[in-house]
Design a protein around this motif. Structure first.
Motif, PDB file in Angstrom:
ATOM      1  N   GLN A 106      -8.650  -2.449   6.207  1.00 35.92           N
ATOM      2  CA  GLN A 106      -7.420  -1.680   6.360  1.00 35.92           C
ATOM      3  C   GLN A 106      -7.790  -0.296   6.895  1.00 35.92           C
ATOM      4  O   GLN A 106      -8.878   0.219   6.642  1.00 35.92           O
ATOM      5  N   LEU A 108      -6.382   3.737   7.370  1.00 33.52           N
ATOM      6  CA  LEU A 108      -5.439   4.810   7.084  1.00 33.52           C
ATOM      7  C   LEU A 108      -5.715   5.941   8.060  1.00 33.52           C
ATOM      8  O   LEU A 108      -6.841   6.433   8.152  1.00 33.52           O
ATOM      9  N   ARG A 123      -2.857   5.535  15.552  1.00 32.07           N
ATOM     10  CA  ARG A 123      -2.534   4.217  14.956  1.00 32.07           C
ATOM     11  C   ARG A 123      -2.363   3.176  16.050  1.00 32.07           C
ATOM     12  O   ARG A 123      -2.858   2.045  15.936  1.00 32.07           O
ATOM     13  N   SER A 133      -0.906  -4.730  12.827  1.00 30.06           N
ATOM     14  CA  SER A 133      -0.090  -3.531  12.595  1.00 30.06           C
ATOM     15  C   SER A 133       0.182  -3.306  11.116  1.00 30.06           C
ATOM     16  O   SER A 133       0.346  -2.155  10.673  1.00 30.06           O
ATOM     17  N   ALA A 134       0.194  -4.388  10.316  1.00 25.90           N
ATOM     18  CA  ALA A 134       0.454  -4.248   8.883  1.00 25.90           C
ATOM     19  C   ALA A 134      -0.739  -3.638   8.151  1.00 25.90           C
ATOM     20  O   ALA A 134      -0.590  -3.136   7.030  1.00 25.90           O
ATOM     21  N   ASP A 135      -1.904  -3.654   8.792  1.00 29.26           N
ATOM     22  CA  ASP A 135      -3.112  -3.133   8.142  1.00 29.26           C
ATOM     23  C   ASP A 135      -3.428  -1.704   8.552  1.00 29.26           C
ATOM     24  O   ASP A 135      -4.443  -1.152   8.117  1.00 29.26           O
ATOM     25  N   VAL A 136      -2.569  -1.101   9.383  1.00 28.41           N
ATOM     26  CA  VAL A 136      -2.835   0.264   9.852  1.00 28.41           C
ATOM     27  C   VAL A 136      -1.660   1.157   9.466  1.00 28.41           C
ATOM     28  O   VAL A 136      -0.513   0.875   9.828  1.00 28.41           O
ATOM     29  N   GLU A 137      -1.953   2.206   8.736  1.00 28.44           N
ATOM     30  CA  GLU A 137      -0.915   3.129   8.275  1.00 28.44           C
ATOM     31  C   GLU A 137      -1.235   4.529   8.772  1.00 28.44           C
ATOM     32  O   GLU A 137      -2.388   4.947   8.801  1.00 28.44           O
ATOM     33  N   ALA A 138      -0.196   5.278   9.153  1.00 25.31           N
ATOM     34  CA  ALA A 138      -0.365   6.654   9.634  1.00 25.31           C
ATOM     35  C   ALA A 138       0.381   7.615   8.723  1.00 25.31           C
ATOM     36  O   ALA A 138       1.473   7.308   8.236  1.00 25.31           O
ATOM     37  N   SER A 139      -0.174   8.782   8.491  1.00 26.31           N
ATOM     38  CA  SER A 139       0.432   9.799   7.647  1.00 26.31           C
ATOM     39  C   SER A 139      -0.144  11.158   8.035  1.00 26.31           C
ATOM     40  O   SER A 139      -1.027  11.255   8.894  1.00 26.31           O
ATOM     41  N   THR A 188      -1.828  -5.553  -1.059  1.00 24.17           N
ATOM     42  CA  THR A 188      -2.935  -5.485  -0.110  1.00 24.17           C
ATOM     43  C   THR A 188      -4.214  -6.080  -0.672  1.00 24.17           C
ATOM     44  O   THR A 188      -5.246  -6.013  -0.027  1.00 24.17           O
ATOM     45  N   GLN A 198     -11.320  -0.345   2.965  1.00 22.43           N
ATOM     46  CA  GLN A 198     -10.482   0.539   3.765  1.00 22.43           C
ATOM     47  C   GLN A 198     -11.340   1.585   4.482  1.00 22.43           C
ATOM     48  O   GLN A 198     -12.329   2.077   3.956  1.00 22.43           O
TER      49      GLN A 198
END
Length: 210
Positions: A106, A108, A123, A133-139, A188, A198
């Protein structure tokens, strides 16, 4: 009338022999019979040899140099700055881990700059490299002045995947640090209930500057 008798003259002492006037009170030996001008004959005590000043000075200098050298090497050895049998330093080439793209991780993405939307852009780059796309998160990160884009990984076994991800986004530093690791939500986890590994990308001010 008897004639007067002439007065008796005192007896004159007999001439003396000059050699007799010089009595030989001392016992004669073979040194008294030497002819005039002859060299000295006899046993004489030899003079004690004298050390030359130059030799003394030379040995003093040699001894001083030896003592100083021993002190210097002793100090270096005691402080660890001198090793009589040094181990050849490793070139470091063998310790470099080859990058490997592993989409099972995963990802982040944290935007640590003041540029809005930069995290979403990174991302998209990760997804384009093969991640789901479900395994990549942006913040957004808590700061906006992070200098250098870095991929952080949690354990040493994750280094190859971290380097592969850094190459996938166009280049970034990698660092073993679990500071940015987050606890994965239940959805997850894998089938065995363990959290999936991760990787965390902290986007810095240098991203896209080249």
């Amino acid at each position: 009338m008897p004639s007067p008798t002439p007065p008796t003259e005192p007896e004159q002492p007999a001439p003396t022999d000059p050699s007799a006037s010089q009595g030989r009170s001392a016992t004669t030996d073979r040194f008294d019979d030497l002819p005039a001008g002859s060299a000295r004959v006899g046993a004489h005590r030899a003079e004690a040899p004298r050390l030359r000043v130059g030799v003394i000075v030379l040995w003093s200098v040699v001894a001083t140099v030896a003592i100083v050298a021993a002190g210097v090497f002793g100090t270096l050895y005691a402080t660890g700055r001198f090793d009589p049998a040094p181990v050849p330093a490793s070139t470091g080439t063998a310790s470099v881990v080859a990058p490997r793209v592993d989409t099972s991780y995963q990802v982040l993405v944290l935007n640590a700059t003041a540029e809005n939307g930069l995290g979403a852009k990174v991302r998209d780059d990760v997804i384009a490299a093969g991640w789901d796309s479900a395994d990549v998160e942006a913040s957004n990160a808590s700061s906006n002045d992070f200098p250098t884009t870095t991929v952080y990984y949690g354990t040493a076994t994750d280094e190859a995947a971290a380097r592969g991800l850094a190459d996938a986004i166009g280049g970034a530093d990698v660092s073993l640090d679990d500071t940015y690791q987050v606890v994965a939500p239940p959805e997850t986890t894998d089938a065995g209930g363990a959290s999936r590994p991760q990787l965390v990308i902290v986007v810095g001010l240098d991203f896209g500057s080249e």
